[in-house]
Design a protein around this motif. Structure first.
Motif, PDB file in Angstrom:
ATOM      1  N   THR A 137       0.724  -1.309  -0.032  1.00 45.30           N
ATOM      2  CA  THR A 137       0.165  -0.116  -0.049  1.00 45.30           C
ATOM      3  C   THR A 137       0.908   1.172   0.107  1.00 45.30           C
ATOM      4  OG1 THR A 137      -1.697  -1.204   1.117  1.00 45.30           O
ATOM      5  CG2 THR A 137      -1.871   1.347   1.217  1.00 45.30           C
ATOM      6  N   ALA A 138       2.014   1.173   0.914  1.00 40.54           N
ATOM      7  CA  ALA A 138       2.669   2.387   1.087  1.00 40.54           C
ATOM      8  C   ALA A 138       3.531   2.425  -0.607  1.00 40.54           C
ATOM      9  CB  ALA A 138       3.911   2.127   2.178  1.00 40.54           C
ATOM     10  N   ALA A 139       3.861   1.438  -1.112  1.00 39.48           N
ATOM     11  CA  ALA A 139       4.546   1.782  -2.245  1.00 39.48           C
ATOM     12  C   ALA A 139       3.725   2.120  -3.451  1.00 39.48           C
ATOM     13  CB  ALA A 139       5.160   0.313  -2.841  1.00 39.48           C
ATOM     14  N   PHE A 194       2.144   6.626  -6.945  1.00 40.24           N
ATOM     15  CA  PHE A 194       0.889   7.665  -7.665  1.00 40.24           C
ATOM     16  C   PHE A 194       0.857   9.102  -7.005  1.00 40.24           C
ATOM     17  CE2 PHE A 194      -0.326   3.461  -9.278  1.00 40.24           C
ATOM     18  CZ  PHE A 194      -0.519   3.744 -10.600  1.00 40.24           C
ATOM     19  N   GLY A 195       1.713   8.979  -5.786  1.00 43.05           N
ATOM     20  CA  GLY A 195       1.723  10.419  -5.165  1.00 43.05           C
ATOM     21  C   GLY A 195       0.267  10.724  -4.433  1.00 43.05           C
ATOM     22  N   LEU A 196      -0.162   9.727  -4.138  1.00 40.93           N
ATOM     23  CA  LEU A 196      -1.518   9.598  -3.232  1.00 40.93           C
ATOM     24  C   LEU A 196      -1.269   9.286  -1.700  1.00 40.93           C
ATOM     25  CD1 LEU A 196      -4.016   8.033  -5.833  1.00 40.93           C
ATOM     26  CD2 LEU A 196      -3.799  10.537  -5.202  1.00 40.93           C
ATOM     27  N   ASP A 197      -1.039  10.230  -1.054  1.00 39.68           N
ATOM     28  CA  ASP A 197      -0.572  10.264   0.450  1.00 39.68           C
ATOM     29  C   ASP A 197      -1.643   9.560   1.197  1.00 39.68           C
ATOM     30  OD1 ASP A 197       1.680  10.427   1.509  1.00 39.68           O
ATOM     31  OD2 ASP A 197       1.335  12.405   2.366  1.00 39.68           O
ATOM     32  N   LEU A 198      -1.397   8.579   1.821  1.00 36.78           N
ATOM     33  CA  LEU A 198      -2.369   7.568   2.881  1.00 36.78           C
ATOM     34  C   LEU A 198      -1.588   7.051   3.745  1.00 36.78           C
ATOM     35  CD1 LEU A 198      -5.044   5.955   0.475  1.00 36.78           C
ATOM     36  CD2 LEU A 198      -5.415   7.593   2.299  1.00 36.78           C
ATOM     37  N   ASP A 199      -2.110   7.033   5.157  1.00 38.35           N
ATOM     38  CA  ASP A 199      -1.509   6.000   6.086  1.00 38.35           C
ATOM     39  C   ASP A 199      -2.260   4.625   5.877  1.00 38.35           C
ATOM     40  OD1 ASP A 199      -0.785   4.944   8.280  1.00 38.35           O
ATOM     41  OD2 ASP A 199      -1.684   6.121   9.678  1.00 38.35           O
ATOM     42  N   PRO A 200      -1.207   3.700   5.683  1.00 35.54           N
ATOM     43  CA  PRO A 200      -1.691   2.178   5.352  1.00 35.54           C
ATOM     44  C   PRO A 200      -2.594   1.663   6.421  1.00 35.54           C
ATOM     45  CG  PRO A 200       0.583   2.336   4.594  1.00 35.54           C
ATOM     46  CD  PRO A 200       0.090   3.784   5.271  1.00 35.54           C
ATOM     47  N   VAL A 252      -8.746   6.000  -1.301  1.00 31.99           N
ATOM     48  CA  VAL A 252      -8.478   4.439  -1.136  1.00 31.99           C
ATOM     49  C   VAL A 252      -9.330   3.825  -2.191  1.00 31.99           C
ATOM     50  CG1 VAL A 252      -9.009   2.540   0.487  1.00 31.99           C
ATOM     51  CG2 VAL A 252      -8.441   4.893   1.557  1.00 31.99           C
ATOM     52  N   GLU A 253     -10.268   4.251  -2.488  1.00 32.50           N
ATOM     53  CA  GLU A 253     -11.138   3.458  -3.621  1.00 32.50           C
ATOM     54  C   GLU A 253     -10.359   3.650  -4.998  1.00 32.50           C
ATOM     55  OE1 GLU A 253     -13.969   1.969  -4.007  1.00 32.50           O
ATOM     56  OE2 GLU A 253     -15.352   2.398  -2.545  1.00 32.50           O
ATOM     57  N   ILE A 254      -9.815   4.814  -5.114  1.00 33.89           N
ATOM     58  CA  ILE A 254      -8.934   4.939  -6.338  1.00 33.89           C
ATOM     59  C   ILE A 254      -7.751   3.891  -6.474  1.00 33.89           C
ATOM     60  CG2 ILE A 254      -7.535   6.584  -7.851  1.00 33.89           C
ATOM     61  CD1 ILE A 254      -9.740   8.823  -7.145  1.00 33.89           C
ATOM     62  N   LEU A 255      -6.952   4.132  -5.033  1.00 35.28           N
ATOM     63  CA  LEU A 255      -5.716   3.168  -5.075  1.00 35.28           C
ATOM     64  C   LEU A 255      -6.187   1.994  -5.215  1.00 35.28           C
ATOM     65  CD1 LEU A 255      -3.362   4.883  -2.470  1.00 35.28           C
ATOM     66  CD2 LEU A 255      -2.825   4.420  -4.811  1.00 35.28           C
ATOM     67  N   LYS A 256      -7.252   1.274  -4.790  1.00 36.23           N
ATOM     68  CA  LYS A 256      -7.688  -0.013  -4.817  1.00 36.23           C
ATOM     69  C   LYS A 256      -7.738  -0.461  -6.132  1.00 36.23           C
ATOM     70  CE  LYS A 256     -11.282  -3.010  -3.252  1.00 36.23           C
ATOM     71  NZ  LYS A 256     -12.115  -3.466  -2.135  1.00 36.23           N
ATOM     72  N   ALA A 305      -5.973  16.943  -9.548  1.00 33.61           N
ATOM     73  CA  ALA A 305      -4.467  16.875  -9.632  1.00 33.61           C
ATOM     74  C   ALA A 305      -4.192  15.393  -9.883  1.00 33.61           C
ATOM     75  CB  ALA A 305      -3.707  17.564  -8.487  1.00 33.61           C
ATOM     76  N   THR A 306      -4.842  14.470  -9.121  1.00 39.80           N
ATOM     77  CA  THR A 306      -4.680  13.001  -9.265  1.00 39.80           C
ATOM     78  C   THR A 306      -5.009  12.733 -10.564  1.00 39.80           C
ATOM     79  OG1 THR A 306      -4.887  12.915  -6.939  1.00 39.80           O
ATOM     80  CG2 THR A 306      -5.158  10.777  -8.491  1.00 39.80           C
ATOM     81  N   MET A 307      -6.113  13.147 -11.089  1.00 37.92           N
ATOM     82  CA  MET A 307      -6.886  12.691 -12.502  1.00 37.92           C
ATOM     83  C   MET A 307      -5.540  13.021 -13.502  1.00 37.92           C
ATOM     84  SD  MET A 307     -10.729  13.670 -11.713  1.00 37.92           S
ATOM     85  CE  MET A 307     -11.316  13.554 -13.433  1.00 37.92           C
ATOM     86  N   ARG A 308      -5.320  14.339 -13.627  1.00 42.58           N
ATOM     87  CA  ARG A 308      -4.275  14.674 -14.622  1.00 42.58           C
ATOM     88  C   ARG A 308      -3.144  13.917 -14.408  1.00 42.58           C
ATOM     89  NH1 ARG A 308      -6.997  16.275 -18.378  1.00 42.58           N
ATOM     90  NH2 ARG A 308      -4.618  15.996 -19.219  1.00 42.58           N
ATOM     91  N   THR A 309      -2.485  13.640 -13.236  1.00 42.08           N
ATOM     92  CA  THR A 309      -1.213  12.722 -13.201  1.00 42.08           C
ATOM     93  C   THR A 309      -1.552  11.466 -13.743  1.00 42.08           C
ATOM     94  OG1 THR A 309      -1.006  13.875 -10.983  1.00 42.08           O
ATOM     95  CG2 THR A 309       0.400  12.065 -11.428  1.00 42.08           C
TER      96      THR A 309
END
Ligand SMILES: Nc1ncnc2c1ncn2[C@@H]1O[C@H](COP(=O)(O)OP(=O)(O)OP(=O)(O)O)[C@@H](O)[C@H]1O
Ligand SMILES: [Mg+2]
Length: 522
Positions: free
Chosen positions: A126-128, A133-139, A154-158, A186-190
């Protein structure tokens, strides 16, 4: 990478029927690699249905779908996911008591069932992926305790963990604050720049113009236009969607607030789900003939405040008066005192999704039809039919379950029922959530008419466009307190945004006018 655009999705001639109702007629659409492709259209146009077909949730009745140039027919989302399609629904499907890592790995753990997840590995993965994708989250964070914007992340990372190349987001910004929306964009553009394709469904044309490469317009089950996002205006898109020109902001005369206080909140304190002081000594008043907007980032006490007014929650101190009657923890009695209430949670509090549309339109109006059971049912059904016409509930018949309506049309049902109640105080939470621009225009117009007829209207919304388009006066709630009381025509979204974020202290004048308002009322 090649310069020529590559169609990763090609939908051609797709048809979908529900019984004898055709929701999708001969729809065709292509999605290119590396683009954000917006889909807009009126409520019930078929946006969610078409995407649910692509995602394998619904079978199609005709037409073809090609993915990366190969024809596909999915018998369920698992197959779509395996083929590289991910979808984030408006109502998230996460397990709230599990951690971020568990939710992201859940269902993809190759060997063990989720009961035997290798937790250390799940957290490492999860951290990796969040770094990648530059999406900060605490696993290790528990999903249920995260704000909505992070749950969506979380849904997007999933989906990215499952290597989605095509990501469908169905009204992702409906629940986000302006700040969270900017982060999502910003996430969508990346993602698009790294070669992913994003299908983005929304009713907010400003967002469409801000983030998409191409825009497809759906009308009555067909894709009627696909445009490049260059030199297009919101008005033009609106015209294509609705087939007429639309007022993007309702014109209204200056409010003539009268002295009669129809909602009085005095020293109110209430606790939230975790026992915290969610509403922390609130006082304000809403008078006959004015629309007061309550702006605030979600989770600052507005839910608890409205629940206290509606009678769904018992305050720990202070009082609420509705049209001069003391409110109690009993929704029926507060309604009888003169309250109409449009809740944000239309699926839970507002509507009974399994019941017929006519029944949903009749609840709370029973007293009007008390003329013996047969006459009453006949009259209630006739009135429901009239409301369906008047509020333009698309795809409705009297006996269809409310749950079979599209999201925005469900919202119109609860708006129709509440705004036609004989009530002098109207509380509307996110009244236009998920409704298309044509319907927003008519809902806003109705609220302004109610104001002009001498009712008091209290609008609670995280959407500053909505707050500014409706309100005569704007209150800002922050951490359970009213931190600003502003005349709408004398302020601007930037200022309100700063109060919402707690970045601005209430000037003494505003603080005084709040307590003064409370003192004023008899
Ligand atoms: N399970 C179902 N049974 C019957 N009719 C359905 C069902 N699902 C959708 N429909 C109908 O299909 C049509 C398209 O619905 P859909 O949910 O795709 O609209 P939408 O464009 O996503 O609208 P919104 O903007 O309101 O979300 C609507 O008329 C809806 O009532
Ligand atoms: Mg939809």
């Amino acid at each position: 990478m090649s310069e020529t655009p590559l169609d990763v999705v090609s939908i051609s001639g797709v048809v979908k029927r529900f019984g004898d109702f055709t929701a999708i007629h001969d729809a065709s659409l292509t999605v290119r690699r590396g683009e954000v492709h917006a889909i807009v259209g009126e409520n019930g146009a078929g946006k969610s249905t078409l995407m649910n077909i692509l995602y394998g949730l619904l079978p199609r009745d005709a037409g073809t779908i090609e993915l990366f140039g190969r024809p596909v027919t999915f018998s369920g989302p698992a197959e779509a996911i395996a083929a590289g399609v991910g979808m984030v629904h408006q109502h998230f499907k996460l397990a709230p008591s599990f951690t971020v890592a568990d939710n992201i790995i859940l269902g993809s753990e190759p060997l063990a069932g989720y009961g035997r997840i290798d937790r250390a590995r799940a957290e490492r993965d999860t951290a990796a992926i969040s770094r990648r994708f530059g999406l900060d989250l605490d696993p290790r964070a528990v999903v249920g305790a995260l704000p909505v914007g992070l749950r969506q992340r979380v849904e997007i990372l999933k989906t990215l963990y499952r290597e989605a190349q095509i990501l469908i987001l169905d009204e992702p910004t409906a629940v986000l604050t302006p700040q969270e929306t900017r982060e999502l964009f910003a996430t969508m553009r990346t993602l698009a720049e790294s070669g992913h394709s994003i299908v983005f469904i929304t009713h907010k044309l400003r967002e469409v113009l801000a983030v998409s490469n191409r825009i497809s317009v759906m009308r009555q089950g067909r894709i009627v236009a696909t445009l490049d996002n260059e030199g297009v205006t919101a008005q033009e898109i609106a015209g294509l969607m609705v087939g007429r020109s639309v007022l993007l902001r309702v014109k209204k005369a200056k409010a003539e607030a009268r002295d009669e206080v129809l909602l009085k909140v005095d020293g109110l304190e209430a606790r939230g789900e975790r026992g915290e002081a969610a509403v922390d000594g609130l006082s304000f008043a809403v008078r006959s003939g004015e629309i007061v907007g309550l702006a605030g980032v979600q989770g600052n006490g507005q839910d608890e405040l409205v629940e206290c007014i509606a009678g769904l929650r018992r305050p720990v101190a202070g009082s609420v008066e509705i049209c001069g009657t003391k409110a109690v923890a009993d929704p029926r009695r507060n309604r009888a005192a003169g309250l109409a209430y449009v809740p944000a949670d239309r699926g839970g509090v507002g509507l009974s999704l399994a019941s017929g549309i006519w029944e949903n339109l009749t609840v709370g109006h029973i007293e009007e039809f008390g003329r013996g059971p047969f006459l009453a049912i006949k009259a209630a059904r006739a009135r429901a039919a009239e409301l369906i016409r008047r509020f333009d509930v698309r795809g409705a018949t009297l006996d269809k379950p409310a749950g079979s309506l599209s999201g925005g049309n469900q919202q119109k049902v609860q708006i129709a029922r509440e705004l036609t109640r004989d009530a002098r105080l109207v509380i509307a939470e996110q009244p236009s959530q998920g409704v298309d621009i044509g319907a927003i225009e008519s809902i806003h117009r109705t609220l302004v008419e109610m104001r002009d007829a001498g009712r008091a209207v209290f609008v609670v919304s995280a959407d500053l466009d909505e707050i500014f388009s409706l309100s005569d006066r704007i209150l800002v709630i922050y951490r359970g307190r009213i931190v600003a009381d502003l005349v709408a025509s004398e302020t601007d979204p930037e200022t309100v945004g700063r109060y919402m974020g707690g970045l601005e202290e209430a000037p003494p004048a505003a603080a005084a006018s709040v307590s003064e308002a409370a003192d004023h009322v008899h």
